[in-house]
Design an enzyme around this catalytic site. Structure first.
Site, mmCIF file in Angstrom:
data_model
loop_
_atom_site.group_PDB
_atom_site.id
_atom_site.type_symbol
_atom_site.label_atom_id
_atom_site.label_comp_id
_atom_site.label_asym_id
_atom_site.label_seq_id
_atom_site.Cartn_x
_atom_site.Cartn_y
_atom_site.Cartn_z
ATOM 1 N N GLU A 61 -16.241 9.574 -2.410
ATOM 2 C CA GLU A 61 -17.167 9.599 -3.721
ATOM 3 C C GLU A 61 -19.063 10.055 -4.000
ATOM 4 O O GLU A 61 -19.492 10.155 -4.474
ATOM 5 C CB GLU A 61 -17.174 7.850 -4.484
ATOM 6 N N ASP A 105 0.120 -0.952 0.454
ATOM 7 C CA ASP A 105 -0.272 0.323 0.200
ATOM 8 C C ASP A 105 0.710 1.223 0.367
ATOM 9 O O ASP A 105 0.095 2.336 -0.309
ATOM 10 C CB ASP A 105 -0.416 0.041 1.090
#
Length: 252
Positions: free
Chosen positions: A191, A4
């Protein structure tokens, strides 16, 4: 394994070194690493595709706003800075994480509350952020928004502080890249929380940013350009797809 932190490994020393004795970097590799790398990589690449341009020719800021949150500066296809550090605790205010604070607060509260450093870190990771700031309303932004709409002043201050911190990081990364072509919102809050975007964009007028509020309202969990035609900077909503990014990386 896909790390990550991998996308952020292009950060230069000036971005990843802390103002600590250099021996701690040499002995223990204490430096800024950043997280959400697969998301920042996927989203910045997708923004370039939407704009019909090469990522290598663009300056992109990605705002990954979820329960964990981070911002990255992607210049010419490479990450040059990101808001998380040695751990995911640094940077933005998050769902339950404090984000940036004066390190002396740790000693101050440990002494006053008779806490160990580990107990204090647990508070900073799991009981702080918007959960703590809102007086324990929730770590879920929908609940805090509902409380704000009901007239809860602490909830309002919490969300204003959150939006302010995001806007400050965007501003600092515009400086880091000496400009910006696109600013993108992604992850659960980025989002879906259309109401949050005007709270952030109100600070970005100096960049020539113009939010199309009608488009922003429609862009809930959907890929969309949410800036007006005459905005000097493209504003986008791009749902992240870390699983796809991981699959592609594995295939490569």
């Amino acid at each position: 394994a896909v790390f990550d932190t991998a996308f952020h490994q292009t950060m230069p020393e000036k971005a990843y070194l802390y103002g600590l004795p250099y021996e701690y970097y040499e002995k223990y590799a204490v430096r800024r690493y950043g997280f959400h790398g697969t998301s920042h990589d996927f989203v910045s690449n997708r923004v370039a595709e939407i704009m019909g341009r090469k990522r290598e020719d663009l300056k992109i800021i990605v705002c990954h706003l979820g329960n964990g949150a981070s911002v990255s500066a992607v210049k010419n296809g490479k990450c040059v800075d990101t808001s998380m550090g040695l751990t995911p605790l640094e940077g933005l205010i998050m769902g339950t994480r404090s984000g940036d604070l004066d390190p002396a607060i740790i000693e101050y509260l440990c002494n006053h509350e008779n806490l160990t450093v580990s107990e204090m870190l647990n508070i900073l990771n799991k009981k702080s952020g918007v959960l703590g700031m809102s007086g324990g309303i929730s770590s879920d932004f929908r609940d805090i928004k509902a409380a704000m709409d009901d007239g809860n002043e602490v909830a309002k201050q919490t969300l204003e502080a959150y939006a302010y911190r995001v806007a400050k990081y965007i501003g600092s990364y515009v400086a880091a890249m000496n400009g910006v072509d696109a600013i993108t919102f992604t992850a659960g809050v980025g989002e879906n929380a259309a109401w949050l975007r005007p709270m952030i964009c109100q600070y970005l007028g100096y960049l020539g940013v113009k939010l199309d509020e009608a488009a922003s309202e429609k862009a809930v969990g959907e890929e969309m350009i949410i800036s007006t035609a005459d905005s000097k900077v493209k504003l986008c909503v791009v749902p992240t797809n870390e699983e796809l990014a991981i699959a592609r990386e594995t295939l490569d």
